[in-house]
Scaffold this active site. Structure first.
Site, PDB file in Angstrom:
ATOM      1  N   ASP A 153      17.409  13.600   9.928  1.00 34.11           N
ATOM      2  CA  ASP A 153      18.221  12.749   9.052  1.00 34.11           C
ATOM      3  C   ASP A 153      19.675  13.212   8.986  1.00 34.11           C
ATOM      4  OD1 ASP A 153      15.721  11.751   8.511  1.00 34.11           O
ATOM      5  OD2 ASP A 153      15.883  11.919   6.327  1.00 34.11           O
ATOM      6  N   ASP A 154      20.519  12.320   8.497  1.00 33.55           N
ATOM      7  CA  ASP A 154      21.899  12.582   8.040  1.00 33.55           C
ATOM      8  C   ASP A 154      22.937  12.750   9.152  1.00 33.55           C
ATOM      9  OD1 ASP A 154      20.641  12.525   5.627  1.00 33.55           O
ATOM     10  OD2 ASP A 154      21.076  14.606   5.049  1.00 33.55           O
ATOM     11  N   HIS A 204      19.412   5.427   8.026  1.00 38.21           N
ATOM     12  CA  HIS A 204      19.295   6.214   6.797  1.00 38.21           C
ATOM     13  C   HIS A 204      20.285   5.657   5.770  1.00 38.21           C
ATOM     14  CE1 HIS A 204      17.808   9.543   4.547  1.00 38.21           C
ATOM     15  NE2 HIS A 204      18.853  10.343   4.657  1.00 38.21           N
ATOM     16  N   HIS A 208      24.281   6.981   1.974  1.00 31.70           N
ATOM     17  CA  HIS A 208      23.344   7.966   1.409  1.00 31.70           C
ATOM     18  C   HIS A 208      23.273   7.886  -0.108  1.00 31.70           C
ATOM     19  CE1 HIS A 208      20.900  11.632   1.263  1.00 31.70           C
ATOM     20  NE2 HIS A 208      20.758  11.494   2.573  1.00 31.70           N
ATOM     21  N   TYR A 245      16.731  10.247   0.039  1.00 32.34           N
ATOM     22  CA  TYR A 245      15.863  10.979  -0.884  1.00 32.34           C
ATOM     23  C   TYR A 245      14.440  10.399  -0.920  1.00 32.34           C
ATOM     24  CZ  TYR A 245      20.683  11.761  -2.335  1.00 32.34           C
ATOM     25  OH  TYR A 245      22.039  12.006  -2.327  1.00 32.34           O
ATOM     26  N   HIS A 295      16.855  17.987   9.320  1.00 32.98           N
ATOM     27  CA  HIS A 295      18.221  17.443   9.328  1.00 32.98           C
ATOM     28  C   HIS A 295      18.984  18.039  10.510  1.00 32.98           C
ATOM     29  CE1 HIS A 295      16.710  17.049   5.224  1.00 32.98           C
ATOM     30  NE2 HIS A 295      17.501  15.974   5.129  1.00 32.98           N
TER      31      HIS A 295
END
Ligand code: NI
Length: 343
Positions: A153-154, A204, A208, A245, A295
């Site tokens: 992710d991210d 994603h 965020h 999250y 991540h």
């Protein structure tokens, strides 16, 4: 005497020098000779039979064999089933060749199980984007293995993601990248590389945000902006969505038109930031069909991946894409949340 008998008698006379009429009464010799005349493949069977005449079953018409033998011999052995089949094979060798060719080709294609195009069913009430896409299913065998899915992710981040891609390529491991819209927009080349190396691009969201905490309109805007950023870079909509999250509710779910992929294994790589703890945490929680959350923006995560792959493989796991696992587990994905694909 039929034409065959005439021809046979003439042939026999020519070969032996004896008179045909003399041979005509000799049933044994005639049987053997006629079989020879009919064809070499029938020879063995008929010779066998003629050598053991007791085994020949008399036909209905041969109640008086001595009488019949002088006029129309009835107990000339027909080629046995085996020899007839062999004769058919000789007559139709191409048929046999094509049958073997077709069966062989089908078996090879089945073994390789190359590129498969699949379309997911989605509930009719929800407006969905077209989700038909090509799934790379490699020739590596996943049968008998515990399956595990790697997700990142991210990202993408220029300092870490390319290094991670190098490791995944070297190890032959597919992964799913839940890219952040803002990061993808900044680093489109990395997004393209992720895709070109056979990994899955997923969303994603753009910024965020915890989607249930913002208005429905703001959440929809965030989701759609990320979607259009990804489509502009890759030419395709994101395959999956992971809300930040892992926060979602029924209203958010309606805004997302892809399967929602969450996780069953949280490595806590963002918190612990040590290679050993990332690997041991992942191993202690992993089960067949699990989804690992990591991540790709932390150097320690990237450092842990190589060891993690080796240790998982040593423990009997193999890494597979979401599509591969869903296919193997017989799941048709819809836009509902998935935490794992346990058997
Ligand atoms: Ni995140």
């Amino acid at each position: 005497m039929d034409i065959l008998d005439k021809l046979f008698s003439r042939e026999l006379t020519r070969r032996t020098g004896e008179k045909a009429i003399k041979i005509d009464t000799n049933e044994k010799a005639k049987t053997r000779g006629r079989a020879k005349f009919l064809g070499s493949s029938a020879l063995k069977a008929s010779t066998k039979k003629s050598q053991k005449p007791k085994k020949i079953k008399p036909s209905k018409n041969s109640k008086n064999p001595s009488k019949n033998s002088k006029t129309k011999p009835k107990n000339i052995p027909k080629p046995q089933e085996g020899s007839l089949f062999r004769r058919l094979n000789i007559r139709f060798p191409m048929l046999k060749f094509f049958a073997v060719l077709i069966i062989g080709t089908a078996a090879i294609l089945d073994l390789l199980d190359f590129t498969i195009s699949k379309t997911y069913d989605t509930p009719a009430k929800i407006q969905t984007a077209p989700m038909s896409r090509h799934v790379k299913v490699s020739a590596r065998s996943l049968t008998g293995k515990k399956l595990i899915i790697l997700t990142f992710d991210d990202g993408p981040a220029p300092a870490t993601t390319p290094k991670l891609l190098d490791i995944l390529k070297k190890k032959g491991v597919p992964a799913t990248f839940f890219v952040l819209g803002t990061m993808a927009k900044k680093h489109p080349d990395i997004v393209k590389r992720i895709k070109s190396e056979g990994h899955t691009i997923a969303s994603h969201t753009m910024y965020h945000q915890s989607l249930p905490r913002i208005s429905s309109q703001a959440a929809a805007a965030d989701i759609n902006e990320a979607k259009s950023v990804i489509k502009n870079i890759t030419g395709e909509n994101p395959a999956f969505t992971r809300p930040p999250y892992g926060n979602y509710n029924a209203a958010i779910q309606k805004l997302i038109d892809t399967p929602i992929i969450l996780w069953s294994v949280d490595t806590l790589d963002w918190k612990t930031k040590t290679t050993d703890s990332i690997v041991s945490t992942a191993l202690s929680q992993a089960k067949d069909g699990g989804i690992i959350l990591m991540h790709d923006i932390y150097p320690t995560t990237v450092d842990a991946v190589s060891t993690l792959i080796d240790k998982f493989r040593a423990a009997g796991f193999e890494f597979a894409s979401i599509d591969e696992v869903a296919k193997i587990r017989g799941r048709t994905l819809s836009n509902t949340p998935y935490y794992s694909f346990y058997p």
